[in-house]
Motif scaffolding. Structure first.
Motif, PDB file in Angstrom:
ATOM      1  N   GLU A   1       1.095  -1.593   0.213  1.00 39.26           N
ATOM      2  CA  GLU A   1      -0.524   0.102  -0.199  1.00 39.26           C
ATOM      3  C   GLU A   1       0.796   1.364   0.006  1.00 39.26           C
ATOM      4  OE1 GLU A   1      -2.856   2.214   3.073  1.00 39.26           O
ATOM      5  OE2 GLU A   1      -3.315  -0.373   2.887  1.00 39.26           O
ATOM      6  N   ALA A   2       0.338   2.349  -0.708  1.00 36.67           N
ATOM      7  CA  ALA A   2       1.025   3.266  -0.964  1.00 36.67           C
ATOM      8  C   ALA A   2       0.851   4.298  -0.171  1.00 36.67           C
ATOM      9  CB  ALA A   2       1.604   4.233  -2.394  1.00 36.67           C
ATOM     10  N   SER A   3       1.492   5.140   0.535  1.00 36.40           N
ATOM     11  CA  SER A   3       1.601   6.571   1.525  1.00 36.40           C
ATOM     12  C   SER A   3       0.789   7.604   0.335  1.00 36.40           C
ATOM     13  CB  SER A   3       2.096   7.333   2.547  1.00 36.40           C
ATOM     14  OG  SER A   3       3.190   7.202   1.656  1.00 36.40           O
ATOM     15  N   PRO A   4      -0.089   8.035   1.157  1.00 30.31           N
ATOM     16  CA  PRO A   4      -0.670   9.027   0.776  1.00 30.31           C
ATOM     17  C   PRO A   4       0.506  10.149   0.133  1.00 30.31           C
ATOM     18  CG  PRO A   4      -1.316   8.946   2.517  1.00 30.31           C
ATOM     19  CD  PRO A   4      -0.581   8.271   2.852  1.00 30.31           C
ATOM     20  N   LYS A   5       2.036  10.364   1.280  1.00 29.93           N
ATOM     21  CA  LYS A   5       3.017  10.852   0.350  1.00 29.93           C
ATOM     22  C   LYS A   5       3.589  10.708  -1.130  1.00 29.93           C
ATOM     23  CE  LYS A   5       7.766  12.013   1.856  1.00 29.93           C
ATOM     24  NZ  LYS A   5       8.360  12.341   2.863  1.00 29.93           N
ATOM     25  N   THR A   6       3.576   9.225  -1.144  1.00 29.68           N
ATOM     26  CA  THR A   6       4.312   8.289  -2.396  1.00 29.68           C
ATOM     27  C   THR A   6       2.869   8.791  -3.837  1.00 29.68           C
ATOM     28  OG1 THR A   6       4.918   6.585  -1.366  1.00 29.68           O
ATOM     29  CG2 THR A   6       4.610   6.001  -3.440  1.00 29.68           C
ATOM     30  N   TRP A   7       1.877   8.632  -3.486  1.00 28.81           N
ATOM     31  CA  TRP A   7       1.358   9.261  -4.658  1.00 28.81           C
ATOM     32  C   TRP A   7       0.671  10.723  -4.528  1.00 28.81           C
ATOM     33  CZ3 TRP A   7      -1.107   6.161  -7.555  1.00 28.81           C
ATOM     34  CH2 TRP A   7      -0.904   4.941  -6.817  1.00 28.81           C
ATOM     35  N   THR A   8       1.612  11.164  -3.326  1.00 33.16           N
ATOM     36  CA  THR A   8       1.743  12.852  -4.063  1.00 33.16           C
ATOM     37  C   THR A   8       2.883  12.825  -4.968  1.00 33.16           C
ATOM     38  OG1 THR A   8       0.226  13.651  -2.327  1.00 33.16           O
ATOM     39  CG2 THR A   8       2.074  15.270  -3.164  1.00 33.16           C
ATOM     40  N   ALA A   9       3.803  12.401  -4.631  1.00 35.29           N
ATOM     41  CA  ALA A   9       5.363  12.032  -5.593  1.00 35.29           C
ATOM     42  C   ALA A   9       5.066  11.936  -6.579  1.00 35.29           C
ATOM     43  CB  ALA A   9       6.297  11.423  -4.762  1.00 35.29           C
ATOM     44  N   TYR A  10       4.684  10.780  -6.865  1.00 34.90           N
ATOM     45  CA  TYR A  10       4.111  10.208  -8.267  1.00 34.90           C
ATOM     46  C   TYR A  10       2.615  11.087  -8.929  1.00 34.90           C
ATOM     47  CZ  TYR A  10       1.474   7.228 -12.105  1.00 34.90           C
ATOM     48  OH  TYR A  10       1.137   7.476 -12.623  1.00 34.90           O
ATOM     49  N   GLY A  11       2.386  11.812  -8.469  1.00 33.58           N
ATOM     50  CA  GLY A  11       1.074  12.853  -8.793  1.00 33.58           C
ATOM     51  C   GLY A  11       1.621  14.296  -9.308  1.00 33.58           C
ATOM     52  N   GLN A  12       2.473  14.814  -8.936  1.00 35.78           N
ATOM     53  CA  GLN A  12       3.837  15.740  -9.202  1.00 35.78           C
ATOM     54  C   GLN A  12       4.842  14.895 -10.362  1.00 35.78           C
ATOM     55  OE1 GLN A  12       3.095  18.772  -7.778  1.00 35.78           O
ATOM     56  NE2 GLN A  12       4.261  19.033  -9.788  1.00 35.78           N
ATOM     57  N   PHE A  13       5.516  13.530 -10.167  1.00 34.03           N
ATOM     58  CA  PHE A  13       6.042  13.302 -11.288  1.00 34.03           C
ATOM     59  C   PHE A  13       5.462  13.551 -12.555  1.00 34.03           C
ATOM     60  CE2 PHE A  13       7.522   9.796 -14.371  1.00 34.03           C
ATOM     61  CZ  PHE A  13       8.296  10.170 -14.481  1.00 34.03           C
ATOM     62  N   GLN A  14       4.131  13.249 -12.638  1.00 37.07           N
ATOM     63  CA  GLN A  14       3.079  13.015 -13.949  1.00 37.07           C
ATOM     64  C   GLN A  14       2.802  14.542 -14.432  1.00 37.07           C
ATOM     65  OE1 GLN A  14       2.850  10.774 -15.131  1.00 37.07           O
ATOM     66  NE2 GLN A  14       2.975   8.822 -14.308  1.00 37.07           N
ATOM     67  N   LEU A  15       2.357  15.335 -13.075  1.00 33.19           N
ATOM     68  CA  LEU A  15       2.297  16.977 -13.512  1.00 33.19           C
ATOM     69  C   LEU A  15       3.705  17.193 -13.976  1.00 33.19           C
ATOM     70  CD1 LEU A  15       0.506  17.709 -10.355  1.00 33.19           C
ATOM     71  CD2 LEU A  15      -0.529  17.764 -13.253  1.00 33.19           C
ATOM     72  N   ASP A  16       4.914  17.272 -13.453  1.00 34.05           N
ATOM     73  CA  ASP A  16       6.269  17.722 -14.286  1.00 34.05           C
ATOM     74  C   ASP A  16       6.440  17.272 -14.954  1.00 34.05           C
ATOM     75  OD1 ASP A  16       6.364  18.835 -11.884  1.00 34.05           O
ATOM     76  OD2 ASP A  16       7.793  17.204 -11.157  1.00 34.05           O
ATOM     77  N   ARG A  17       5.907  16.254 -16.325  1.00 35.03           N
ATOM     78  CA  ARG A  17       6.099  15.781 -17.632  1.00 35.03           C
ATOM     79  C   ARG A  17       5.184  15.939 -18.455  1.00 35.03           C
ATOM     80  NH1 ARG A  17       6.455   9.604 -18.530  1.00 35.03           N
ATOM     81  NH2 ARG A  17       4.584   9.177 -17.963  1.00 35.03           N
ATOM     82  N   SER A  18       3.816  16.104 -17.934  1.00 38.14           N
ATOM     83  CA  SER A  18       2.513  16.580 -18.605  1.00 38.14           C
ATOM     84  C   SER A  18       2.232  15.585 -19.312  1.00 38.14           C
ATOM     85  CB  SER A  18       3.788  17.847 -20.183  1.00 38.14           C
ATOM     86  OG  SER A  18       3.715  18.774 -19.500  1.00 38.14           O
ATOM     87  N   TYR A  19       1.993  14.316 -18.367  1.00 40.10           N
ATOM     88  CA  TYR A  19       1.213  13.864 -19.058  1.00 40.10           C
ATOM     89  C   TYR A  19       0.033  13.895 -19.013  1.00 40.10           C
ATOM     90  CZ  TYR A  19      -0.371   8.319 -18.913  1.00 40.10           C
ATOM     91  OH  TYR A  19      -1.694   7.236 -18.662  1.00 40.10           O
ATOM     92  N   MET A  20      -0.558  13.121 -19.616  1.00 41.18           N
ATOM     93  CA  MET A  20      -1.995  13.324 -19.855  1.00 41.18           C
ATOM     94  C   MET A  20      -3.316  12.164 -20.300  1.00 41.18           C
ATOM     95  SD  MET A  20      -2.733  16.830 -19.227  1.00 41.18           S
ATOM     96  CE  MET A  20      -4.831  16.721 -19.784  1.00 41.18           C
ATOM     97  N   LEU A  21      -3.547  11.667 -19.581  1.00 41.28           N
ATOM     98  CA  LEU A  21      -4.774   9.952 -19.474  1.00 41.28           C
ATOM     99  C   LEU A  21      -5.377  10.345 -20.741  1.00 41.28           C
ATOM    100  CD1 LEU A  21      -5.590   9.506 -16.258  1.00 41.28           C
ATOM    101  CD2 LEU A  21      -4.212   7.446 -17.762  1.00 41.28           C
TER     102      LEU A  21
END
Length: 54
Positions: free
Chosen positions: A4-24
């Motif tokens: 199980e990932a912690s909220p901190k892990t999900w926040t870091a992952y989300g920021q990584f995706q935003l930084d690289r302009s990933y769009m679903l």
């Protein structure tokens, strides 16, 4: 084994995706569940063409 990932892990992952302009990719069809006919029709959302969650 369950991991199980912690909220901190999900926040870091989300920021990584935003930084690289990933769009679903936009889905062609909205599904409320795992099978057809689950939930209301997508008409309850009104016009959604061109809208995103961002």
């Amino acid at each position: 084994m369950s991991v199980e990932a912690s909220p901190k892990t999900w926040t870091a992952y989300g920021q990584f995706q935003l930084d690289r302009s990933y769009m679903l990719p936009a889905p062609e069809q909205l599904r409320w569940g795992f099978w057809d006919g689950a939930g209301p029709g997508d008409d309850v959302l009104g016009p959604v063409i061109g809208k995103t969650s961002a």
